[in-house]
Motif scaffolding. Sequence first.
Motif, PDB file in Angstrom:
ATOM      1  N   ILE A 169       0.858  -1.187   0.000  1.00  0.00           N
ATOM      2  CA  ILE A 169       0.000   0.000   0.000  1.00  0.00           C
ATOM      3  C   ILE A 169       0.894   1.236   0.000  1.00  0.00           C
ATOM      4  N   GLU A 170       0.634   2.140  -0.931  1.00  0.00           N
ATOM      5  CA  GLU A 170       1.427   3.365  -1.040  1.00  0.00           C
ATOM      6  C   GLU A 170       0.503   4.579  -1.079  1.00  0.00           C
ATOM      7  N   PHE A 171       0.905   5.625  -0.352  1.00  0.00           N
ATOM      8  CA  PHE A 171       0.148   6.877  -0.373  1.00  0.00           C
ATOM      9  C   PHE A 171       1.065   8.017   0.061  1.00  0.00           C
ATOM     10  N   SER A 172       0.674   9.245  -0.263  1.00  0.00           N
ATOM     11  CA  SER A 172       1.411  10.449   0.140  1.00  0.00           C
ATOM     12  C   SER A 172       0.515  11.292   1.025  1.00  0.00           C
ATOM     13  N   SER A 173       1.109  11.874   2.069  1.00  0.00           N
ATOM     14  CA  SER A 173       0.313  12.676   3.001  1.00  0.00           C
ATOM     15  C   SER A 173       1.203  13.707   3.676  1.00  0.00           C
ATOM     16  N   CYS A 174       0.604  14.857   3.971  1.00  0.00           N
ATOM     17  CA  CYS A 174       1.334  15.880   4.715  1.00  0.00           C
ATOM     18  C   CYS A 174       1.262  15.619   6.215  1.00  0.00           C
ATOM     19  N   SER A 175       0.416  14.691   6.612  1.00  0.00           N
ATOM     20  CA  SER A 175       0.300  14.312   8.027  1.00  0.00           C
ATOM     21  C   SER A 175       0.563  12.811   8.171  1.00  0.00           C
ATOM     22  N   SER A 208       5.175   3.765   2.133  1.00  0.00           N
ATOM     23  CA  SER A 208       5.057   2.458   1.469  1.00  0.00           C
ATOM     24  C   SER A 208       5.099   1.382   2.539  1.00  0.00           C
ATOM     25  N   LEU A 209       4.089   0.536   2.553  1.00  0.00           N
ATOM     26  CA  LEU A 209       4.038  -0.529   3.554  1.00  0.00           C
ATOM     27  C   LEU A 209       3.467  -1.805   2.954  1.00  0.00           C
ATOM     28  N   ASN A 210       3.822  -2.925   3.565  1.00  0.00           N
ATOM     29  CA  ASN A 210       3.276  -4.216   3.178  1.00  0.00           C
ATOM     30  C   ASN A 210       2.293  -4.678   4.235  1.00  0.00           C
ATOM     31  N   CYS A 211       1.249  -5.345   3.815  1.00  0.00           N
ATOM     32  CA  CYS A 211       0.300  -5.854   4.796  1.00  0.00           C
ATOM     33  C   CYS A 211      -0.259  -7.188   4.332  1.00  0.00           C
ATOM     34  N   SER A 212      -0.700  -7.965   5.282  1.00  0.00           N
ATOM     35  CA  SER A 212      -1.303  -9.250   4.964  1.00  0.00           C
ATOM     36  C   SER A 212      -2.705  -9.042   4.403  1.00  0.00           C
ATOM     37  N   GLN A 213      -3.231 -10.078   3.798  1.00  0.00           N
ATOM     38  CA  GLN A 213      -4.588  -9.989   3.255  1.00  0.00           C
ATOM     39  C   GLN A 213      -5.592  -9.714   4.371  1.00  0.00           C
ATOM     40  N   HIS A 214      -5.337 -10.304   5.531  1.00  0.00           N
ATOM     41  CA  HIS A 214      -6.251 -10.106   6.660  1.00  0.00           C
ATOM     42  C   HIS A 214      -6.241  -8.650   7.131  1.00  0.00           C
ATOM     43  N   ALA A 215      -5.041  -8.006   7.075  1.00  0.00           N
ATOM     44  CA  ALA A 215      -4.929  -6.631   7.574  1.00  0.00           C
ATOM     45  C   ALA A 215      -5.365  -5.601   6.537  1.00  0.00           C
ATOM     46  N   LEU A 217      -8.129  -4.933   4.864  1.00  0.00           N
ATOM     47  CA  LEU A 217      -9.399  -4.257   5.101  1.00  0.00           C
ATOM     48  C   LEU A 217      -9.289  -3.255   6.239  1.00  0.00           C
ATOM     49  N   GLN A 218      -8.567  -3.616   7.295  1.00  0.00           N
ATOM     50  CA  GLN A 218      -8.399  -2.703   8.422  1.00  0.00           C
ATOM     51  C   GLN A 218      -7.605  -1.464   8.019  1.00  0.00           C
ATOM     52  N   VAL A 219      -6.563  -1.677   7.212  1.00  0.00           N
ATOM     53  CA  VAL A 219      -5.739  -0.553   6.758  1.00  0.00           C
ATOM     54  C   VAL A 219      -6.572   0.403   5.913  1.00  0.00           C
ATOM     55  N   MET A 220      -7.335  -0.129   4.979  1.00  0.00           N
ATOM     56  CA  MET A 220      -8.134   0.719   4.106  1.00  0.00           C
ATOM     57  C   MET A 220      -9.257   1.408   4.863  1.00  0.00           C
ATOM     58  N   THR A 221      -9.757   0.779   5.907  1.00  0.00           N
ATOM     59  CA  THR A 221     -10.776   1.420   6.734  1.00  0.00           C
ATOM     60  C   THR A 221     -10.195   2.654   7.419  1.00  0.00           C
ATOM     61  N   LEU A 222      -8.966   2.545   7.919  1.00  0.00           N
ATOM     62  CA  LEU A 222      -8.308   3.685   8.546  1.00  0.00           C
ATOM     63  C   LEU A 222      -8.043   4.804   7.542  1.00  0.00           C
ATOM     64  N   LEU A 229      -6.987  11.239   0.970  1.00  0.00           N
ATOM     65  CA  LEU A 229      -5.939  10.245   1.148  1.00  0.00           C
ATOM     66  C   LEU A 229      -6.362   8.906   0.556  1.00  0.00           C
ATOM     67  N   TYR A 230      -7.587   8.535   0.772  1.00  0.00           N
ATOM     68  CA  TYR A 230      -8.109   7.248   0.294  1.00  0.00           C
ATOM     69  C   TYR A 230      -8.091   7.176  -1.236  1.00  0.00           C
ATOM     70  N   GLU A 231      -8.485   8.286  -1.880  1.00  0.00           N
ATOM     71  CA  GLU A 231      -8.547   8.304  -3.344  1.00  0.00           C
ATOM     72  C   GLU A 231      -7.165   8.212  -3.984  1.00  0.00           C
ATOM     73  N   LYS A 232      -6.114   8.649  -3.260  1.00  0.00           N
ATOM     74  CA  LYS A 232      -4.762   8.640  -3.810  1.00  0.00           C
ATOM     75  C   LYS A 232      -3.968   7.395  -3.411  1.00  0.00           C
ATOM     76  N   THR A 233      -4.592   6.511  -2.671  1.00  0.00           N
ATOM     77  CA  THR A 233      -3.902   5.304  -2.213  1.00  0.00           C
ATOM     78  C   THR A 233      -3.811   4.271  -3.335  1.00  0.00           C
ATOM     79  N   GLU A 234      -2.641   3.668  -3.463  1.00  0.00           N
ATOM     80  CA  GLU A 234      -2.428   2.617  -4.454  1.00  0.00           C
ATOM     81  C   GLU A 234      -2.206   1.282  -3.746  1.00  0.00           C
TER      82      GLU A 234
END
Length: 375
Positions: A169-175, A208-215, A217-222, A229-234
């Motif tokens: 999962i990759e994203f850019s943020s000022c916070s 840039s982070l790696n996550c398991s399949q189980h995690a 959904l939790q990551v995307m919920t956050l 931020l959500y719209e720019k996440t890859e």
Amino acid sequence: MPLSCLKRIPRKLLRVRSLTDLRSRAVMDLKVLVSSLNDFASLSLAESWDNVGLLVEPSPPHVVNTLFLTNDLTEEVMEEALQKRADLILSYHPPIFKPLKRITWQTWKERLVIRALENRVSIYSPHTAYDAAPHGVNTWLAKGLGACTTVPLHSSAASNHPTKGCYRIEFSSCSAEAVLSRLRETPGISLVTTVPVRVDGEEQTRVSLNCSQHALLQVMTLLSQDSCLYEKTEIISLQKPPLGDTGMGRLCTLKEPVAVSALIERVKSHLRLPHVRLALGVGKTLESEVQAIALCAGSGMSVLQGTEADLYLTGEMSHHDVLDAVAKGVTVILCEHSNSERGFLLELQQLLATHLENKVRIIVSERDRDPLRVA
């Protein structure tokens, strides 16, 4: 010569013979031997549906002096293994495939387990791990075709690849730090990296982070709590790198094309068979030349399907799969299921002798055979 001297000679000879026998009877602990077999061909190469590895284990300690190789463990072969004092049977096909709900004398597979345990014989099966291995069954089968280059039809993935996550999962943020503080509390996240970047003239942090399949959904919920931020996440699905010489089936390209009739003779010679079954592709004859051959030992259509080749070589195919191949102009050679595998045992005997440093005696079954005959 005094009679007492004559009596001493046999005793001396017997002693020398006994010492020689002891030196030749090298043994290996079962667990050590199984570990060595797993090193020879990793069980991680086996198909997910398969049942491989140590299937029957007598109570420890258990040492192995004689390793007995067979393609199929039938009751007749089990009797042979016991007569030859086998301590470990390596059966290419797993005699236990579907779960057994009971161990009684009612079915032949249950009787195999009973006889193995009663006689302190362990059973190990490699099956599709040997299909995929670069020194395995399909590579051996390809040797009968003549000079050619071979590549797996379906490459296996590296089992020891260090990537722990299933997704990146990759994203850019000022916070970014505030987001990361929440993400770090989520189990299943690894390899978090941050790099300063400039986005639309604004200083931000690329995460840039790696996550398991189980995690995931939790990551995307956050991340969804911030719509921008959500719209720019890859999200990138991570795959283990393929192993170039390892995998199911083989595509063999002959250095020189040959007639179908000549290839048939090569296959029969390699497999030591008096005959094979043949289905000529539409528009093809015995004199038609072939150069690209797709092969898979055993029942190979699930592996061969969709492969562009002049000829398919396998043990068995369904009637309708043969019709489909022929309609596409692909010639089919069928050898019967275990006939396309059994000859590998003689090569395996030599390979394992070297791999195990001749620490155990390795013998190949003489009673193992394909159940089908021409009547």
